[in-house]
Design an enzyme around this catalytic site. Structure first.
Site, PDB file in Angstrom:
ATOM      1  N   ARG A 193     -15.105  -1.014 -25.244  1.00  0.00           N
ATOM      2  CA  ARG A 193     -15.561  -1.118 -23.943  1.00  0.00           C
ATOM      3  C   ARG A 193     -14.804  -0.352 -23.079  1.00  0.00           C
ATOM      4  NH1 ARG A 193     -15.703  -7.663 -23.566  1.00  0.00           N
ATOM      5  NH2 ARG A 193     -17.577  -8.077 -24.429  1.00  0.00           N
TER       6      ARG A 193
ATOM      7  N   ASP B  23       0.870  -1.120  -0.079  1.00  0.00           N
ATOM      8  CA  ASP B  23      -0.066  -0.107  -0.112  1.00  0.00           C
ATOM      9  C   ASP B  23       0.776   1.355  -0.018  1.00  0.00           C
ATOM     10  OD1 ASP B  23      -1.993  -1.691   0.239  1.00  0.00           O
ATOM     11  OD2 ASP B  23      -2.575  -1.419   2.460  1.00  0.00           O
TER      12      ASP B  23
ATOM     13  N   ARG C 195      -0.421  -9.178  -4.372  1.00  0.00           N
ATOM     14  CA  ARG C 195       0.883  -9.310  -3.369  1.00  0.00           C
ATOM     15  C   ARG C 195       1.631 -10.620  -3.783  1.00  0.00           C
ATOM     16  NH1 ARG C 195      -3.103  -8.715   1.422  1.00  0.00           N
ATOM     17  NH2 ARG C 195      -2.763 -10.757   1.857  1.00  0.00           N
TER      18      ARG C 195
ATOM     19  N   ARG D  21     -16.862  -3.574 -18.436  1.00  0.00           N
ATOM     20  CA  ARG D  21     -16.377  -4.778 -17.700  1.00  0.00           C
ATOM     21  C   ARG D  21     -15.613  -4.184 -16.378  1.00  0.00           C
ATOM     22  NH1 ARG D  21     -19.766  -6.467 -20.730  1.00  0.00           N
ATOM     23  NH2 ARG D  21     -19.527  -8.369 -21.884  1.00  0.00           N
TER      24      ARG D  21
HETATM   25  O1  F6P Z   1      -2.483  -3.946   3.260  1.00  0.00           O
HETATM   26  C1  F6P Z   1      -2.372  -4.830   2.276  1.00  0.00           C
HETATM   27  C2  F6P Z   1      -3.543  -5.106   1.886  1.00  0.00           C
HETATM   28  O2  F6P Z   1      -3.240  -6.113   0.494  1.00  0.00           O
HETATM   29  C3  F6P Z   1      -4.389  -3.842   1.407  1.00  0.00           C
HETATM   30  O3  F6P Z   1      -4.093  -3.179  -0.016  1.00  0.00           O
HETATM   31  C4  F6P Z   1      -5.938  -4.716   1.376  1.00  0.00           C
HETATM   32  O4  F6P Z   1      -7.075  -3.913   1.596  1.00  0.00           O
HETATM   33  C5  F6P Z   1      -6.031  -5.792   2.600  1.00  0.00           C
HETATM   34  O5  F6P Z   1      -4.323  -6.087   2.543  1.00  0.00           O
HETATM   35  C6  F6P Z   1      -6.343  -7.165   1.984  1.00  0.00           C
HETATM   36  O6  F6P Z   1      -6.620  -8.005   3.171  1.00  0.00           O
HETATM   37  P1  F6P Z   1      -6.712  -9.360   3.326  1.00  0.00           P
HETATM   38  O7  F6P Z   1      -5.358 -10.339   2.730  1.00  0.00           O
HETATM   39  O8  F6P Z   1      -7.277  -9.727   4.531  1.00  0.00           O
HETATM   40  O9  F6P Z   1      -7.881  -9.636   2.270  1.00  0.00           O
END
Ligand code: F6P
Length: 370
Positions: free
Chosen positions: A181, A146, A294, A285
């Protein structure tokens, strides 16, 4: 004491909160430098603060840190729920919260460590501050996709997430163009718009919606209709999961009751998709990038940043600068008190140069801006 007996120097490493690319690179950097230059032993705490509460840890050897530079996730495991000061316990159907800090502190003391290295985001580092206040020598390393940690310009994991989001936007661009789109790409970032802003600019988004600038649906519709009139029969909208309309609310995907920060965002892309299609008449969409952002291997920039932060934090330990996080400001290291880090999150300032820059290339932020 025997003549040849040595007091063994030892540190422990913990990774908390959501995983992200580059955590293992930090673990490797901390451990290699601590072993090679300080002759320390390394204890790995398992599953974040859950390992502190439930005494889960293992001794790690030098070879454990080989081959993990490029590895995603965390070799130590993590938890987004465990908090020693407010630990969730299921009692039958009931969920109760207990203060487990006394046992946690005792568990840490039993490890006989010089310092606990906490690698995490605002939640993890906030707990690290409490442990420090309660007498545990702690240092922090800022981790999150983030990029919203107070006291540092950059967190590792962010560049990788932006790269992944941008790759997604690029691929959606060609399908948007072919089908005439609107493509909405929802990205993570919690209550800050850093990922949306950077990936939106990198991917040439026509509209970027961030939590810091509440949007007006009519402005979005005008923009996509105008593009159509000018022969650009497609539009790309990047929306941060925490974005909301003027006077409206964020979209909550789920509430994780066990967590100290229970609200999980997500779904704004679909809400917006329906509304934009209706008001503009253009087929729309939505794609949610979600946890893809991540996962996997860190970018070269994140590997370098992780290695810099990981090695530098060992100097904080060596110099007994406990209670601090290592951060980066204007490409130089800074020592940031965990007390300050625990105060909140770092959002995009409205006068940020990247907002100005994006507006200059005709990117709309969903507001009426002159
Ligand atoms: O803080 C990292 C993050 O990936 C945020 O961007 C997101 O809001 C949250 O964690 C998602 O959390 P979880 O892994 O609990 O779904």
């Amino acid at each position: 004491m025997k003549k040849n007996s040595k007091i063994k120097r030892r540190i422990a490493i913990l990774t908390g909160g959501g995983d992200c690319p580059g955590i293992n690179a930090v673990i490797r950097a901390v451990a290699k430098k601590a072993i090679l230059e300080e002759g320390m032993e390394i204890i790995g705490i398992e599953d974040g603060y859950d390992g502190v509460v439930n005494n889960k840890h293992r001794k790690l050897e030098y070879h454990d840190f080989s081959g993990i530079l490029t590895l995603g996730g965390t070799i130590l495991g993590t938890s987004k729920k465990a908090n020693p000061y407010r630990y969730a316990i299921h009692q039958g159907d009931k969920l109760v919260f207990k203060d487990m800090s006394a046992i946690s502190i005792e568990n840490i003391k039993q490890l006989d460590i010089e310092c606990l290295v906490c690698i995490g985001g605002d939640g993890t580092l906030g707990i690290a501050y409490k442990l420090f206040r309660d007498g545990i020598p702690v240092v922090g390393v800022p981790k999150t996709i983030d990029n919203d940690i107070i006291g540092t310009d950059i967190t590792f994991g962010f560049d990788s997430a932006v790269w992944i989001a941008t790759e997604g936007i690029d691929r959606l661009h060609t399908t948007a163009q072919s089908h005439h789109r609107i493509m909405i790409v929802e990205v993570m970032g919690h209550n800050a718009g850093w990922i949306a802003l950077h990936s939106g600019i990198a991917g040439g988004g026509d509209i970027i919606l961030i939590p810091e600038i509440p949007y007006d649906l009519n402005v979005i519709a005008e923009k996509v209709i105008d593009r159509n009139r000018r022969g650009k029969r497609f539009s790309i909208i990047i929306v941060a999961e925490g974005a909301k309309p003027k006077g409206g609310n964020i979209v909550v995907q789920r509430i994780v009751k066990e967590s100290s920060d229970p609200i999980r965002l997500g779904g704004i892309g679909f809400v917006l998709g329906e509304q934009v299609e209706k008001i503009s008449g253009i087929e729309t969409r939505t794609v949610v990038m979600g946890h893809l952002q991540r996962g996997g291997s860190p970018t070269p920039a994140d590997r370098v940043l992780a290695t810099r932060l990981g090695t530098e934090v060992v100097d904080l330990i060596k110099n007994k600068r406990f209670g601090n996080m290592i951060g980066i400001k204007k490409d130089s290291f800074v020592r940031v008190p965990l007390k300050d880090v625990a105060k909140g999150v770092r959002k995009i300032p409205l006068n940020h140069p990247l907002i100005k820059c994006a507006r200059s290339v005709d990117t709309c932020f969903g507001d009426r801006h002159k």
